[in-house]
Design a protein around this motif. Structure first.
Motif, PDB file in Angstrom:
ATOM      1  N   ALA A  62       4.853  14.016  -3.229  1.00  0.00           N
ATOM      2  CA  ALA A  62       3.978  12.901  -3.585  1.00  0.00           C
ATOM      3  C   ALA A  62       2.512  13.268  -3.352  1.00  0.00           C
ATOM      4  O   ALA A  62       1.644  12.972  -4.180  1.00  0.00           O
ATOM      5  CB  ALA A  62       4.352  11.663  -2.781  1.00  0.00           C
ATOM      6  N   ALA A  63       2.242  13.944  -2.235  1.00  0.00           N
ATOM      7  CA  ALA A  63       0.865  14.335  -1.917  1.00  0.00           C
ATOM      8  C   ALA A  63       0.297  15.275  -2.974  1.00  0.00           C
ATOM      9  O   ALA A  63      -0.873  15.167  -3.370  1.00  0.00           O
ATOM     10  CB  ALA A  63       0.816  14.984  -0.534  1.00  0.00           C
ATOM     11  N   GLY A  64       1.134  16.199  -3.448  1.00  0.00           N
ATOM     12  CA  GLY A  64       0.689  17.130  -4.479  1.00  0.00           C
ATOM     13  C   GLY A  64       0.340  16.418  -5.774  1.00  0.00           C
ATOM     14  O   GLY A  64      -0.655  16.754  -6.434  1.00  0.00           O
ATOM     15  N   LEU A  65       1.140  15.443  -6.134  1.00  0.00           N
ATOM     16  CA  LEU A  65       0.901  14.693  -7.369  1.00  0.00           C
ATOM     17  C   LEU A  65      -0.313  13.773  -7.226  1.00  0.00           C
ATOM     18  O   LEU A  65      -1.087  13.594  -8.179  1.00  0.00           O
ATOM     19  CB  LEU A  65       2.145  13.881  -7.729  1.00  0.00           C
ATOM     20  N   ILE A  66      -0.479  13.181  -6.046  1.00  0.00           N
ATOM     21  CA  ILE A  66      -1.653  12.329  -5.802  1.00  0.00           C
ATOM     22  C   ILE A  66      -2.928  13.163  -5.927  1.00  0.00           C
ATOM     23  O   ILE A  66      -3.913  12.742  -6.548  1.00  0.00           O
ATOM     24  CB  ILE A  66      -1.567  11.680  -4.407  1.00  0.00           C
ATOM     25  N   LYS A  67      -2.902  14.358  -5.348  1.00  0.00           N
ATOM     26  CA  LYS A  67      -4.061  15.257  -5.423  1.00  0.00           C
ATOM     27  C   LYS A  67      -4.366  15.620  -6.864  1.00  0.00           C
ATOM     28  O   LYS A  67      -5.534  15.663  -7.284  1.00  0.00           O
ATOM     29  CB  LYS A  67      -3.791  16.517  -4.596  1.00  0.00           C
ATOM     30  N   ALA A  89       7.320   8.649  -5.431  1.00  0.00           N
ATOM     31  CA  ALA A  89       6.658   7.932  -4.338  1.00  0.00           C
ATOM     32  C   ALA A  89       7.510   6.781  -3.813  1.00  0.00           C
ATOM     33  O   ALA A  89       8.203   6.103  -4.575  1.00  0.00           O
ATOM     34  CB  ALA A  89       5.307   7.408  -4.807  1.00  0.00           C
ATOM     35  N   ASP A  90       7.439   6.555  -2.518  1.00  0.00           N
ATOM     36  CA  ASP A  90       8.136   5.443  -1.884  1.00  0.00           C
ATOM     37  C   ASP A  90       7.543   4.110  -2.314  1.00  0.00           C
ATOM     38  O   ASP A  90       6.358   4.014  -2.657  1.00  0.00           O
ATOM     39  CB  ASP A  90       8.033   5.545  -0.355  1.00  0.00           C
ATOM     40  N   ALA A  95      -1.229   5.469  -0.836  1.00  0.00           N
ATOM     41  CA  ALA A  95      -1.962   6.578  -1.452  1.00  0.00           C
ATOM     42  C   ALA A  95      -1.504   6.816  -2.880  1.00  0.00           C
ATOM     43  O   ALA A  95      -2.292   7.206  -3.747  1.00  0.00           O
ATOM     44  CB  ALA A  95      -1.787   7.849  -0.621  1.00  0.00           C
ATOM     45  N   ALA A  96      -0.218   6.568  -3.156  1.00  0.00           N
ATOM     46  CA  ALA A  96       0.306   6.732  -4.512  1.00  0.00           C
ATOM     47  C   ALA A  96      -0.141   5.585  -5.411  1.00  0.00           C
ATOM     48  O   ALA A  96      -0.336   5.760  -6.620  1.00  0.00           O
ATOM     49  CB  ALA A  96       1.826   6.822  -4.480  1.00  0.00           C
ATOM     50  N   LEU A 101      -3.791   2.093  -9.616  1.00  0.00           N
ATOM     51  CA  LEU A 101      -4.689   0.951  -9.706  1.00  0.00           C
ATOM     52  C   LEU A 101      -6.003   1.343 -10.379  1.00  0.00           C
ATOM     53  O   LEU A 101      -6.514   0.622 -11.246  1.00  0.00           O
ATOM     54  CB  LEU A 101      -4.957   0.398  -8.301  1.00  0.00           C
ATOM     55  N   THR A 102      -6.536   2.484  -9.974  1.00  0.00           N
ATOM     56  CA  THR A 102      -7.799   2.959 -10.552  1.00  0.00           C
ATOM     57  C   THR A 102      -7.651   3.244 -12.039  1.00  0.00           C
ATOM     58  O   THR A 102      -8.512   2.869 -12.853  1.00  0.00           O
ATOM     59  CB  THR A 102      -8.269   4.232  -9.826  1.00  0.00           C
TER      60      THR A 102
END
Length: 341
Positions: A62-67, A89-90, A95-96, A101-102
């Motif tokens: 998830a962190a990789g995709l968010i980045k 993502a959970d 963060a996801a 939203l943006t």
């Protein structure tokens, strides 16, 4: 993975997605590295492979995709990242949610906005105010598919009776040009509006009288969810639709009457009985079912008619489907008598 030829790195990412074991940590680590590649096609292959390898809730994936979503401006990168987050993502992962939203409120690319709206349905928690506000903003998007995804999102995330969601869905339902979006709005109102919401019922009744068949059908279906059983105005409107020339209108009206009509209502039963002579078998069948829901112990005409169908609809000693339906409806009437006793 460090090969200078981008096409080789694309192939490597695709192979990881095809042959790697599900939740293989080494594979996920490699794909996270490729998500930062300078070649857009490599990042896309890695994001798609990540969907196949990482389980929902995997924090590193998830962190990789968010980045990827936050650091790259390419619509493709954002699209790949949001699609991956939707699956990985959970629920409630803040963060996801942020790039979704943006994107929905600020991005002009329709594919990205649609992915964001769909992602919110899977990642935002039920009743999430920020997500609902973003989806409401998305109702005004120029793209039909984005608006449809936003309506679906409001239907999934809004609490029943949420006045803000209901008001915006009502506004969109009344002003929308696309019949597909209006269809979605009617269905969403059926899920979000409170039972007996007079403003919603009034808008749906008005839509039932629309000249456009594709507006009438979703409005009829939505009435089943917001109308208290026995509402006289809705019942009268639906009864008038039993004579409609459109087969689907007659069918839908009968289905809704089964759900909202008062048991023992003489005028209602008379209208439904008349449909037993409809030229369309599906309408006759729906009328038989409806009688089981609205006829009572004193409705002899209905009971006699169902008994006649049950006895006549026999083929080589076996009841036909219509005969069995009549038998089932008679059982429903008997059960209602026992309940009232």
């Amino acid at each position: 993975m460090n090969d200078g030829d981008g096409s080789v790195r694309v192939l490597a990412a695709e192979l990881v997605g095809k042959v790697s074991d599900f939740q293989n940590e080494k594979s996920i680590q490699v794909l996270c590295q490729l998500l930062g590649d300078e070649d857009e096609s490599v990042r896309g292959a890695a994001a798609k492979a990540m969907e196949k390898v990482a389980a929902r809730g995997h924090s590193a994936a998830a962190a990789g995709l968010i980045k990827l979503a936050e650091e790259r401006n390419s619509p493709n990168d954002i699209l790949w990242a949001l699609r991956g987050l939707r699956r990985i993502a959970d629920k409630g992962h803040k963060a996801a949610l942020a790039p979704m939203l943006t994107t929905l409120t600020s991005n002009s690319d329709p594919s990205c906005c649609q992915a964001a709206a769909k992602g919110l349905q899977y990642v935002a928690e039920f009743g999430d105010k920020e997500a609902i506000d973003a989806l409401i903003v998305g109702l005004e998007n120029e793209n039909n598919r984005v608006r449809m995804a936003c309506v679906d999102g409001l239907a999934e995330l809004s609490e029943r009776g949420d006045s803000k969601a209901v008001d915006n869905l009502m506004t969109k339902f009344a002003s929308e040009d696309s019949v597909f979006v209006r269809d979605k709005c009617a269905t969403a109102l059926g899920k979000v509006a409170g039972l007996g919401d007079e403003s919603v019922m009034g808008a749906l009744l008005q839509a039932v009288e629309d000249d456009d068949f594709e507006v009438q059908i979703p409005a009829l279906r939505a009435l089943a969810f917001v109308t208290p059983r026995g509402d006289a105005e809705v019942t009268a409107s639906l009864l008038s639709k039993l004579e409609d020339e459109e087969i689907q209108i007659r069918l839908e009206a009968l289905k809704v009457l089964s759900q909202v009509g008062a048991r023992g209502d003489a005028g209602l039963i008379e209208g439904v009985l008349a449909r037993l002579g409809d030229r369309i078998a599906a309408v006759r069948s729906e009328a038989i079912t409806a009688l089981g829901s609205v006829a009572g112990r004193d409705d002899k005409d209905a009971i006699v008619a169902l008994g006649r169908i049950m006895d006549q609809q026999v083929d080589n000693g076996i009841r036909t489907a219509e005969g069995q339906q009549a038998a089932d409806s008679l059982i429903e009437i008997i059960r209602s008598i026992e309940t009232d006793a």
